[in-house]
Design an enzyme around this catalytic site. Structure first.
Site, PDB file in Angstrom:
ATOM      1  N   SER A 207       0.809  -1.215   0.000  1.00  0.00           N
ATOM      2  CA  SER A 207       0.000   0.000   0.000  1.00  0.00           C
ATOM      3  C   SER A 207       0.842   1.265   0.000  1.00  0.00           C
ATOM      4  O   SER A 207       2.073   1.223  -0.041  1.00  0.00           O
ATOM      5  CB  SER A 207      -0.965   0.034   1.188  1.00  0.00           C
TER       6      SER A 207
ATOM      7  N   TYR B 253      -2.819   0.547  -3.319  1.00  0.00           N
ATOM      8  CA  TYR B 253      -4.030   1.073  -2.686  1.00  0.00           C
ATOM      9  C   TYR B 253      -3.627   1.974  -1.531  1.00  0.00           C
ATOM     10  O   TYR B 253      -2.548   1.840  -0.952  1.00  0.00           O
ATOM     11  CB  TYR B 253      -4.951  -0.058  -2.214  1.00  0.00           C
TER      12      TYR B 253
END
Length: 131
Positions: free
Chosen positions: A25, A58
């Site tokens: 991430s 993400y």
């Protein structure tokens, strides 16, 4: 017909950390996420202005007001602290909606503090081309 449009971007943010051992991430200051309308676990593109690398990951929420922009997991190999990046999110929309669409543009300084909102300039507007 649907188009994929730029929903928002955080422009020229500075990488504050790269954590290879984290699960993946990009950690983004919650204030910047809010300003760019990015939610936790939303897919984002990260374009490293400093070294040219491009990746998708993400977003996860970082401490509000901290200025944190930290790539985690394998993506940490593609950036270094102090690199300048663009973080972009996208949205699918109808052709009719796309014609009227205005993305959210978040400009930051070298410490990832928000700057006043402004319209984006095209590259040619900044440099005079000589033929």
């Amino acid at each position: 017909m649907e188009r994929i449009m730029l929903k928002s971007k955080i422009h020229r943010a500075t990488i504050t950390g790269a954590d290879l051992e984290y699960e993946g991430s990009i950690t983004i200051d919650r204030d910047l996420m809010d300003a760019a309308d990015i939610v936790s676990y939303e897919k984002v593109a990260v374009w490293d202005v400093t070294n040219g690398s491009r990746l998708e990951t993400y977003a996860i929420e970082g401490e509000r007001g901290s200025g944190v922009i930290c790539l985690n997991g394998a993506a940490a190999r593609l950036v270094a602290p102090k690199d300048v990046v663009i973080i972009a999110s996208f949205v699918n929309m109808s052709n009719q909606a796309a014609i009227k669409h205005e993305p959210k543009l978040v400009f930051v300084d070298g410490k990832n503090r928000m700057l006043p909102t402004r319209a984006e300039e095209a590259g040619q507007a900044r440099v005079r081309c000589v033929h």
